[in-house]
Design an enzyme around this catalytic site. Structure first.
Site, PDB file in Angstrom:
ATOM      1  N   GLU A  87       0.818  -1.207   0.000  1.00  0.00           N
ATOM      2  CA  GLU A  87       0.000   0.000   0.000  1.00  0.00           C
ATOM      3  C   GLU A  87       0.858   1.267   0.000  1.00  0.00           C
ATOM      4  OE1 GLU A  87      -3.588   0.539   1.927  1.00  0.00           O
ATOM      5  OE2 GLU A  87      -4.311  -1.490   1.562  1.00  0.00           O
ATOM      6  N   HIS A 144      -5.068   2.521   0.498  1.00  0.00           N
ATOM      7  CA  HIS A 144      -4.258   3.428  -0.314  1.00  0.00           C
ATOM      8  C   HIS A 144      -4.063   2.852  -1.708  1.00  0.00           C
ATOM      9  CE1 HIS A 144      -3.307   4.410   3.842  1.00  0.00           C
ATOM     10  NE2 HIS A 144      -2.909   5.594   3.427  1.00  0.00           N
ATOM     11  N   LYS A 171     -10.190   5.722   6.392  1.00  0.00           N
ATOM     12  CA  LYS A 171      -9.277   6.566   5.599  1.00  0.00           C
ATOM     13  C   LYS A 171      -9.074   5.990   4.206  1.00  0.00           C
ATOM     14  CE  LYS A 171      -4.486   8.079   5.228  1.00  0.00           C
ATOM     15  NZ  LYS A 171      -3.100   7.733   5.605  1.00  0.00           N
TER      16      LYS A 171
END
Length: 251
Positions: A87, A144, A171
């Protein structure tokens, strides 16, 4: 109603987006020195990126470094993050070591927040979140993509899935290839934030995506990342400028 929570400088998920500054130094002495520099800066949270630390697989070293880090940061909250290479992180780690490391950090009580990659192993992550909660520590789950910006529907799905896993905040960070990608991230952020009962943190990385790091009051993003020297991701701007922009937008 949003399930916000207290950190040292205020309520996470309420009011002006919180500013998080990363520490990406290699040695214990460098980490502590950087913490002393950040202590006087307008940041709410300090992220220790453990994947940059040279002794990250030695538990005694990690806990000693974390204790010294926390002691140098006054009321600022500490977010511990080991970002895996898959990530965009600095190094790889075995899955068992990854989860064990996060549990050890949680048990130390020296970090108020722990970042856990949501999709490393979804079922295992959900169980590990429950264990960390037993230590009274909050978990920010993350996803991510340093290569692209997924479709809007996929970005929304990831954020909503993080709440299902038991996270305290969700997130998502993606890489734009053009302006439309940035707008798609902002759209996904607003839509997900309206559906979530936990705070969300969203950003489009790189120079194209800078606006997403400053528009949290509009999109509902509860935290933004800013640099104090070395950045941990492309597009982070200096912390002092970030604080000024957020104050201006709030006014």
């Amino acid at each position: 109603m949003k399930r916000t929570f207290q950190i040292g400088t205020g309520i996470f998920g309420e009011g002006r987006p919180k500013i998080c500054v990363p520490i990406v130094e290699i040695s214990q002495s460098e980490i502590w020195k950087k913490a002393e520099e950040i202590a006087g800066l307008p940041a709410d949270i300090v992220e220790w990126r453990g994947d940059f630390y040279e002794d990250i697989l030695r538990t005694d070293k990690v806990l000693a470094t974390l204790d010294g880090l926390k002691g140098r940061l006054s009321e600022k909250a500490v977010l511990f993050t080991f970002r895996t290479r898959r990530e965009g992180g600095n190094r790889s780690i075995e899955e068992e070591d990854y989860y064990s490391l996060n549990r050890e950090v949680a048990a130390s009580g020296c970090a108020e927040l722990i970042d856990m990659e949501a999709f490393l192993n979804e079922e295992r992550t959900a169980g590990e979140i429950r264990k960390i909660h037993e230590a009274k520590i909050r978990v920010i789950t993350s996803s991510h993509d340093f290569l692209k910006t997924p479709p809007v529907e996929e970005m929304i799905r990831r954020l909503l899935r993080m709440e299902e896993l038991g996270a305290d905040a969700a997130k998502l960070a993606v890489m734009p290839g053009n302006r439309r990608d940035v707008l798609n991230l902002l759209q996904a952020a607003v839509t997900a934030e309206e559906a979530l009962t936990i705070p969300s943190v969203t950003m489009s990385m790189g120079g194209l995506g800078v606006i997403s790091r400053l528009s949290g009051a509009l999109t509902g993003s509860a935290m933004t990342f800013a640099a104090a020297g070395k950045a941990s991701a492309p597009g982070q701007i200096p912390v002092e400028q970030t604080a000024d922009f957020l104050r201006l937008l709030e006014a």
